[in-house]
Write a protein that holds these residues in place. Structure first.
Motif, short mmCIF file in Angstrom:
data_model
loop_
_atom_site.label_atom_id
_atom_site.label_comp_id
_atom_site.label_asym_id
_atom_site.label_seq_id
_atom_site.Cartn_x
_atom_site.Cartn_y
_atom_site.Cartn_z
N GLU A 154 -1.44 -0.27 14.79
CA GLU A 154 -1.83 -0.94 13.63
C GLU A 154 -1.99 -2.33 13.68
O GLU A 154 -2.57 -2.96 12.94
N ASP B 56 0.83 -1.23 -0.07
CA ASP B 56 -0.05 0.14 -0.22
C ASP B 56 0.70 1.29 -0.11
O ASP B 56 1.71 1.32 0.90
N GLY C 232 -6.05 -3.37 13.09
CA GLY C 232 -6.05 -3.47 11.77
C GLY C 232 -5.47 -4.53 11.23
O GLY C 232 -6.25 -5.45 10.19
N SER C 233 -4.62 -5.08 11.54
CA SER C 233 -3.57 -6.17 10.97
C SER C 233 -4.49 -7.55 11.50
O SER C 233 -4.64 -8.12 10.37
N LYS D 112 -10.02 -11.84 9.01
CA LYS D 112 -10.73 -11.83 7.57
C LYS D 112 -10.65 -12.78 6.45
O LYS D 112 -11.22 -13.35 5.59
N ALA D 113 -9.24 -13.00 6.49
CA ALA D 113 -8.44 -14.21 5.46
C ALA D 113 -9.00 -15.57 5.90
O ALA D 113 -8.83 -16.36 5.02
N VAL E 242 1.83 -9.40 8.31
CA VAL E 242 0.59 -9.38 7.77
C VAL E 242 0.18 -10.00 6.23
O VAL E 242 -0.31 -11.05 6.15
N ASP E 243 0.86 -9.47 5.31
CA ASP E 243 1.01 -9.86 3.88
C ASP E 243 1.47 -11.48 3.71
O ASP E 243 0.66 -12.09 3.31
N LYS F 105 -7.47 -7.94 12.32
CA LYS F 105 -8.76 -7.97 11.81
C LYS F 105 -8.57 -8.32 10.13
O LYS F 105 -9.20 -9.28 9.65
N ARG F 106 -7.49 -8.09 9.40
CA ARG F 106 -7.15 -8.35 8.19
C ARG F 106 -7.11 -9.89 8.09
O ARG F 106 -7.49 -10.77 7.37
N CYS G 217 -1.27 -13.83 5.41
CA CYS G 217 -2.39 -13.94 4.66
C CYS G 217 -1.91 -14.86 3.38
O CYS G 217 -2.84 -15.82 3.07
#
Length: 477
Positions: free
Chosen positions: A400, A259, A403-404, A410-411, A369-370, A406-407, A373
């Motif tokens: 952060e 991002d 948000g991390s 969600k994955a 995080v990336d 949560k992502r 996921c």
């Protein structure tokens, strides 16, 4: 008085030994007190300072000095208590406080030994500078929040087939770590040296570039690892981009798969060769119909490769290694054969068949995080058994973290995967039935051992040596 001295000497022994895990924490934070503070803030004071699992630090001169100073300071603490406190209640309070106070003495020991560290640093920087001046080696610098080590290993594997190439080993990515590796490896006839460059504060990469003057730079991606140390993600991005200005006479290859990448690179006039899956990248990665095959499109050049690696981000880490190798004169056939033979690095999405009907997808080298996921997607594609993830959480995410996590949760949606963790913040971000919280790492093992059927476990991020040994896997760090 003699009795007070004897008691102080004896009582200080177990308290000093109890500081071993705290000395280890300091060592892992590279004795940087701002990193240690971030660790304490992340874990909480009670867990970080008082209820830390016992582990031995490395046998180094500095650790021995810190231990010795901690012992002497603890002895002094007891002597003062026995000398000046008269009531039994006051002495009992002092004895109670001695445990947390001894942990503070560890920090004092780190501060007192700092001058020794400065001398150590100056010595290795001098040796490295002398080695660089006496050779014609070209430095290839790699930085980023994640993927640095993988790109380094892949690039070293490819270049070594044709050129005499060195690299920083393990996690030696600081100015002293790089200097040690240069001093040990660089010879007059070495062609290239690949230096992984880490950063924990603004201007760290700028400083490393001034010291080692890279000819080629690679920026693998910028996430939110260590963001709490920088204050904001924007400051972290600026630090990683210092490599662009640090490469004075050469190219910088940079991933667009994070991002803010397009905006970040647009402000630089220097030519940056970008790579990624999207249409804006200078070098595009396109996956073939058959598993393990992909194409690299670079201008009018189109090249197809095949690989044994797992996960999209693993292929993304191969790309800069391929591009740089081709630009440095290696033929397509040379690079193709090496890429085809590269095995997954242990701890970076490597598969292991272990006992108890379990397959382990080992991604324990590090966690972001990336990558997390992407590893979930790989786990979901595996065809055997029930699927689980073990993680102790991701550290130094600062504000952060919400948000991390949560992502990541969600994955998991729509996938038959259960996440097992000791980090209660995962549950705090979602009431997902796909997350189960445990108090200790050992409870995760007990839970897994109680499942008497085929299962696949993704080990995401660092775990204790005991955990990895129980699984039957050597640690990757």
């Amino acid at each position: 008085m003699i009795l007070d001295i004897v008691l102080s000497l004896v009582l200080a022994v177990p308290l000093s030994l109890s500081t071993f895990p705290h000395i280890l924490q300091l060592q892992l934070c590279e004795y940087l007190l701002y990193r240690y503070r971030a660790l304490v803030e992340d874990k909480g004071i009670a867990k970080a300072l008082l209820f830390t699992k016992f582990r031995f630090p490395a046998k180094s001169i500095r650790n021995l000095m810190i231990l010795g100073l901690t012992y002497l300071l603890t002895v002094s603490f007891f002597l003062l208590a026995f000398t000046y406190l008269e009531s039994a209640v006051a002495i009992c309070i002092a004895l109670f406080l001695s445990y947390p106070v001894s942990k503070v003495f560890v920090l004092l020991g780190a501060l007192i030994t700092s001058p020794l560290s400065s001398l150590y640093r100056a010595r290795y920087l001098f040796i490295a500078n002398r080695q660089l001046k006496s050779s014609g080696v070209k430095i290839i610098a790699i930085t980023g929040s994640y993927g640095k080590s993988s790109v380094k290993e892949y690039l070293h594997r490819i270049l070594s087939a044709k050129y005499l190439t060195g690299k920083t080993r393990g996690n030696r990515n600081t100015e002293v770590g790089i200097a040690i590796e240069i001093g040990l490896q660089i010879t007059r006839d070495m062609d290239y040296f690949i230096a992984e460059m880490g950063a924990y504060r603004r201007h760290d990469i700028e400083k490393l570039c001034k010291l080692y003057k890279p000819s080629i730079g690679i920026i693998t991606g910028v996430g939110n690892q260590h963001v709490s140390l920088f204050g904001s993600r924007q400051e972290l991005i600026k630090t990683k981009l210092e490599l662009v200005d640090g490469v004075k006479h050469g190219s910088v290859y940079a991933s667009l798969e994070w991002d803010g990448a397009v905006n970040a690179f647009s402000q630089y006039h220097k030519k940056i060769v970008t790579y990624g899956f999207g249409g804006e990248a200078d070098v595009k990665v396109v996956f073939g119909e058959k598993a393990g095959r992909f194409k690299i499109l670079h201008g009018a050049r189109e090249e197809e490769y095949e690989s044994k690696l797992l996960g999209m981000h693993s292929y993304l880490n191969l790309v800069p290694a391929i591009i740089v190798s081709r630009e440095l004169g290696m033929s397509y056939h040379e690079v193709y054969e090496i890429v085809k033979a590269i095995e997954p690095i242990t701890g970076k999405l490597s598969l292991h068949k272990v006992n108890k009907g379990m397959t382990v997808l080992n991604d324990s080298y590090n966690s972001n995080v990336d990558g997390f996921c992407s590893a979930i997607d790989v786990l979901d594609c595996l065809n055997s058994g029930k699927k689980y993830i073990s993680t102790l959480g991701i550290f130094e995410l600062g504000n952060e973290k919400y948000g991390s996590y949560k992502r990541i949760v969600k994955a998991l949606e729509g996938k038959n995967i259960l996440l097992l963790t000791t980090d209660a913040d995962f549950f705090g971000e979602s009431a997902s039935t796909q997350v189960r919280i445990f108090k200790q790492e050992s409870e995760i093992l007990k839970f897994l051992n109680g499942i008497n059927e085929e299962k696949v476990l993704l080990v995401e991020g660092r775990h204790s040596p005991a955990f990895m040994t129980e699984l039957g896997i050597s640690k990757a760090y």
